[in-house]
Write a protein that holds these residues in place. Structure first.
Motif, PDB file in Angstrom:
ATOM      1  N   ARG A  59       0.711  -1.174   0.115  1.00 59.35           N
ATOM      2  CA  ARG A  59      -0.121  -0.142   0.067  1.00 59.35           C
ATOM      3  C   ARG A  59       0.960   1.173  -0.132  1.00 59.35           C
ATOM      4  O   ARG A  59       0.483   2.237  -0.769  1.00 59.35           O
ATOM      5  CB  ARG A  59      -0.991  -0.099   1.154  1.00 59.35           C
ATOM      6  N   ALA A  62       2.401   1.636  -3.458  1.00 59.20           N
ATOM      7  CA  ALA A  62       1.642   2.022  -4.510  1.00 59.20           C
ATOM      8  C   ALA A  62       1.290   3.388  -4.363  1.00 59.20           C
ATOM      9  O   ALA A  62       1.147   4.277  -5.183  1.00 59.20           O
ATOM     10  CB  ALA A  62       0.429   1.134  -4.620  1.00 59.20           C
ATOM     11  N   ARG A  63       0.936   4.019  -3.040  1.00 61.51           N
ATOM     12  CA  ARG A  63       0.574   5.334  -2.979  1.00 61.51           C
ATOM     13  C   ARG A  63       1.808   6.236  -3.232  1.00 61.51           C
ATOM     14  O   ARG A  63       1.403   7.269  -3.854  1.00 61.51           O
ATOM     15  CB  ARG A  63       0.095   5.536  -1.538  1.00 61.51           C
ATOM     16  N   GLN A  85      -2.661  -1.679  -6.101  1.00 60.11           N
ATOM     17  CA  GLN A  85      -2.933  -1.069  -4.921  1.00 60.11           C
ATOM     18  C   GLN A  85      -4.180  -1.627  -4.359  1.00 60.11           C
ATOM     19  O   GLN A  85      -4.375  -1.829  -3.450  1.00 60.11           O
ATOM     20  CB  GLN A  85      -3.206   0.419  -5.074  1.00 60.11           C
ATOM     21  N   SER A  93      -6.231   6.664  -2.379  1.00 63.36           N
ATOM     22  CA  SER A  93      -4.944   7.176  -2.684  1.00 63.36           C
ATOM     23  C   SER A  93      -4.752   8.218  -2.049  1.00 63.36           C
ATOM     24  O   SER A  93      -5.469   8.709  -1.413  1.00 63.36           O
ATOM     25  CB  SER A  93      -4.962   7.684  -4.616  1.00 63.36           C
TER      26      SER A  93
END
Length: 93
Positions: A59, A62-63, A85, A93
């Motif tokens: 996470r 991906a963010r 994600q 996001s």
């Protein structure tokens, strides 16, 4: 964590910190959010929960990727990153 890994992580942190701080100046709360994510990762690792550790880091990465892409290529739609994600359970996001 072994001493070799500790030295390597410290070196990488020293090399990247100034760039990260510059990038985060324009994003209020990003340093606090990143710190909380890093703490969550350490907690998962200390608890011996590799699945949670993998989920936290997926996470986080991906963010971070979405944030960087939005800055450098705002016209690009990162479909694969958003899919990854979502799989990692970080649809926010």
């Amino acid at each position: 964590m072994g001493p070799h890994l500790q030295r390597m992580l410290a070196s990488l942190a020293e090399q990247s910190e100034r760039y990260i701080r510059l990038a985060q100046l324009g994003v209020p709360g990003s340093w606090t959010r990143a710190h909380k994510e890093h703490e969550a990762l350490l907690e998962a690792l200390r608890a011996g929960d590799p699945a949670e550790g993998a989920s936290v880091i997926a996470r986080h990465l991906a963010r971070t990727a979405l944030s960087v892409l939005a800055d450098v290529a705002p016209e690009y739609e990162p479909t694969a990153t958003r899919t990854a994600q979502g799989i990692a359970g970080g649809g926010r996001s």
